[in-house]
Design a protein around this motif. Structure first.
Motif, mmCIF file in Angstrom:
data_model
loop_
_atom_site.group_PDB
_atom_site.id
_atom_site.type_symbol
_atom_site.label_atom_id
_atom_site.label_comp_id
_atom_site.label_asym_id
_atom_site.label_seq_id
_atom_site.Cartn_x
_atom_site.Cartn_y
_atom_site.Cartn_z
ATOM 1 N N VAL A 41 0.843 -1.198 0.000
ATOM 2 C CA VAL A 41 0.000 0.000 0.000
ATOM 3 C C VAL A 41 0.879 1.249 0.000
ATOM 4 C CG1 VAL A 41 -1.632 1.361 1.383
ATOM 5 C CG2 VAL A 41 -2.023 -1.082 1.038
ATOM 6 N N GLN A 42 1.910 1.241 0.833
ATOM 7 C CA GLN A 42 2.813 2.391 0.901
ATOM 8 C C GLN A 42 3.515 2.608 -0.446
ATOM 9 O OE1 GLN A 42 5.863 2.058 3.885
ATOM 10 N NE2 GLN A 42 6.526 4.181 3.621
ATOM 11 N N LYS A 43 3.926 1.521 -1.072
ATOM 12 C CA LYS A 43 4.597 1.602 -2.371
ATOM 13 C C LYS A 43 3.661 2.208 -3.421
ATOM 14 C CE LYS A 43 6.707 -1.618 -5.592
ATOM 15 N NZ LYS A 43 7.106 -2.991 -5.815
ATOM 16 N N TYR A 44 2.402 1.761 -3.442
ATOM 17 C CA TYR A 44 1.430 2.296 -4.389
ATOM 18 C C TYR A 44 1.124 3.769 -4.104
ATOM 19 C CZ TYR A 44 0.428 -2.377 -6.253
ATOM 20 O OH TYR A 44 0.523 -3.598 -6.858
ATOM 21 N N GLU A 45 0.986 4.111 -2.831
ATOM 22 C CA GLU A 45 0.711 5.503 -2.478
ATOM 23 C C GLU A 45 1.863 6.410 -2.886
ATOM 24 O OE1 GLU A 45 -0.122 5.220 1.713
ATOM 25 O OE2 GLU A 45 -2.280 4.965 1.374
ATOM 26 N N GLU A 46 3.089 5.947 -2.678
ATOM 27 C CA GLU A 46 4.256 6.732 -3.085
ATOM 28 C C GLU A 46 4.293 6.908 -4.598
ATOM 29 O OE1 GLU A 46 7.778 4.915 -1.476
ATOM 30 O OE2 GLU A 46 7.272 5.493 0.575
ATOM 31 N N PHE A 47 3.925 5.851 -5.327
ATOM 32 C CA PHE A 47 3.884 5.938 -6.779
ATOM 33 C C PHE A 47 2.885 7.009 -7.223
ATOM 34 C CE2 PHE A 47 2.050 4.432 -10.872
ATOM 35 C CZ PHE A 47 3.168 4.630 -11.661
ATOM 36 N N ARG A 56 -6.321 13.771 -23.595
ATOM 37 C CA ARG A 56 -6.229 12.312 -23.517
ATOM 38 C C ARG A 56 -5.177 11.882 -22.496
ATOM 39 N NH1 ARG A 56 -4.884 11.502 -28.779
ATOM 40 N NH2 ARG A 56 -6.388 12.698 -29.943
ATOM 41 N N LEU A 57 -4.033 12.579 -22.464
ATOM 42 C CA LEU A 57 -2.983 12.260 -21.494
ATOM 43 C C LEU A 57 -3.486 12.456 -20.069
ATOM 44 C CD1 LEU A 57 -0.033 11.554 -20.787
ATOM 45 C CD2 LEU A 57 0.500 13.997 -21.042
ATOM 46 N N ILE A 58 -4.194 13.544 -19.833
ATOM 47 C CA ILE A 58 -4.743 13.815 -18.500
ATOM 48 C C ILE A 58 -5.743 12.736 -18.104
ATOM 49 C CG2 ILE A 58 -6.265 15.407 -17.236
ATOM 50 C CD1 ILE A 58 -4.782 17.689 -18.810
ATOM 51 N N ALA A 59 -6.604 12.344 -19.030
ATOM 52 C CA ALA A 59 -7.583 11.283 -18.748
ATOM 53 C C ALA A 59 -6.872 9.971 -18.448
ATOM 54 C CB ALA A 59 -8.532 11.113 -19.921
ATOM 55 N N SER A 60 -5.795 9.686 -19.165
ATOM 56 C CA SER A 60 -5.035 8.457 -18.943
ATOM 57 C C SER A 60 -4.387 8.452 -17.555
ATOM 58 C CB SER A 60 -3.961 8.318 -20.022
ATOM 59 O OG SER A 60 -3.094 7.254 -19.728
ATOM 60 N N ILE A 61 -3.810 9.578 -17.175
ATOM 61 C CA ILE A 61 -3.173 9.660 -15.857
ATOM 62 C C ILE A 61 -4.217 9.529 -14.756
ATOM 63 C CG2 ILE A 61 -1.882 11.156 -14.286
ATOM 64 C CD1 ILE A 61 -0.478 12.316 -16.794
ATOM 65 N N LYS A 62 -5.374 10.176 -14.942
ATOM 66 C CA LYS A 62 -6.448 10.053 -13.952
ATOM 67 C C LYS A 62 -6.925 8.604 -13.841
ATOM 68 C CE LYS A 62 -8.326 14.736 -14.039
ATOM 69 N NZ LYS A 62 -9.490 15.580 -14.362
ATOM 70 N N ALA A 63 -6.996 7.914 -14.971
ATOM 71 C CA ALA A 63 -7.408 6.508 -14.962
ATOM 72 C C ALA A 63 -6.372 5.658 -14.227
ATOM 73 C CB ALA A 63 -7.590 5.996 -16.387
ATOM 74 N N GLN A 64 -5.098 5.960 -14.430
ATOM 75 C CA GLN A 64 -4.046 5.227 -13.725
ATOM 76 C C GLN A 64 -4.136 5.453 -12.219
ATOM 77 O OE1 GLN A 64 -0.269 6.346 -15.406
ATOM 78 N NE2 GLN A 64 -0.796 5.572 -17.434
ATOM 79 N N ILE A 65 -4.387 6.696 -11.826
ATOM 80 C CA ILE A 65 -4.533 6.998 -10.391
ATOM 81 C C ILE A 65 -5.715 6.226 -9.818
ATOM 82 C CG2 ILE A 65 -5.148 8.814 -8.740
ATOM 83 C CD1 ILE A 65 -3.494 10.762 -10.471
ATOM 84 N N LYS A 66 -6.822 6.223 -10.556
ATOM 85 C CA LYS A 66 -8.015 5.499 -10.088
ATOM 86 C C LYS A 66 -7.734 4.002 -9.987
ATOM 87 C CE LYS A 66 -12.964 5.393 -10.773
ATOM 88 N NZ LYS A 66 -14.096 5.980 -11.463
ATOM 89 N N MET A 67 -6.988 3.464 -10.965
ATOM 90 C CA MET A 67 -6.663 2.046 -10.955
ATOM 91 C C MET A 67 -5.772 1.691 -9.754
ATOM 92 S SD MET A 67 -5.124 -0.263 -14.056
ATOM 93 C CE MET A 67 -3.542 0.537 -14.035
ATOM 94 N N VAL A 68 -4.799 2.543 -9.470
ATOM 95 C CA VAL A 68 -3.926 2.288 -8.321
ATOM 96 C C VAL A 68 -4.729 2.380 -7.029
ATOM 97 C CG1 VAL A 68 -1.955 3.163 -7.011
ATOM 98 C CG2 VAL A 68 -1.811 3.013 -9.496
ATOM 99 N N CYS A 69 -5.621 3.354 -6.936
ATOM 100 C CA CYS A 69 -6.469 3.470 -5.736
ATOM 101 C C CYS A 69 -7.364 2.241 -5.575
ATOM 102 C CB CYS A 69 -7.315 4.743 -5.804
ATOM 103 S SG CYS A 69 -6.353 6.251 -5.598
ATOM 104 N N GLU A 70 -7.854 1.726 -6.707
ATOM 105 C CA GLU A 70 -8.664 0.496 -6.653
ATOM 106 C C GLU A 70 -7.803 -0.678 -6.190
ATOM 107 O OE1 GLU A 70 -11.927 -1.975 -6.908
ATOM 108 O OE2 GLU A 70 -11.830 0.203 -6.919
#
Length: 145
Positions: free
Chosen positions: A9-15, A118-132
């Motif tokens: 969890v800490q590793k993902y949060e740091e990422f 599109r880049l912003i949407a992709s980064i937001k999707a990555q953040i959401k995926m990591v949070c999931e």
């Protein structure tokens, strides 16, 4: 097992905090710069069209010298204008040439805005995926929005 989960969890949060959020902020700032360029070219296009519509051949205007210091300027011939084409270069155009250049530039700017969006949407999707992923590691219930 709990210790291993905490490390993951800490590793993902740091990422997210060190990589994804700064990337998102940078992309949003770059897109904002492109929006500013779009506004500048749109204003220039509107001004040129007004010059043509009103058959203005000369004008008196205020020019910003920098640091919000203005000076009155006389433009004896408005048939040719200088347009900033980038990298500090200014090219002399006729009004019609300037409008053609602005049209091409506006298309380029729209493509750039689309790429950043599109880049912003992709980064937001990555953040959401990591949070999931963090939610699954912690075995938290899915929250409904």
């Amino acid at each position: 097992m709990d210790r291993a989960r905490q490390k993951k969890v800490q590793k993902y949060e740091e990422f997210v905090d060190r990589r994804l959020k700064p990337d998102l902020l940078r992309a949003m700032a770059e897109r904002d710069k492109v929006f500013e360029q779009q506004k500048i070219f749109s204003d220039l296009k509107r001004n040129i069209e007004n010059l043509e519509k009103n058959s203005v051949t000369s004008l008196r205007t205020m020019v910003n010298l920098g640091s919000e210091v203005y000076m009155q300027a006389d433009v004896p011939d408005t048939s040719h204008i200088f347009v900033d084409v980038g990298l500090g270069f200014h090219v002399e155009f006729t009004r019609s040439e300037a409008l053609n250049f602005i049209g091409t530039k506006e298309e380029q700017i729209l493509r750039l805005i689309d790429e950043y969006t599109r880049l912003i949407a992709s980064i937001k999707a990555q953040i959401k995926m990591v949070c999931e992923g963090i939610r699954e590691i912690l075995q938290l219930p899915v929250s409904e929005l």
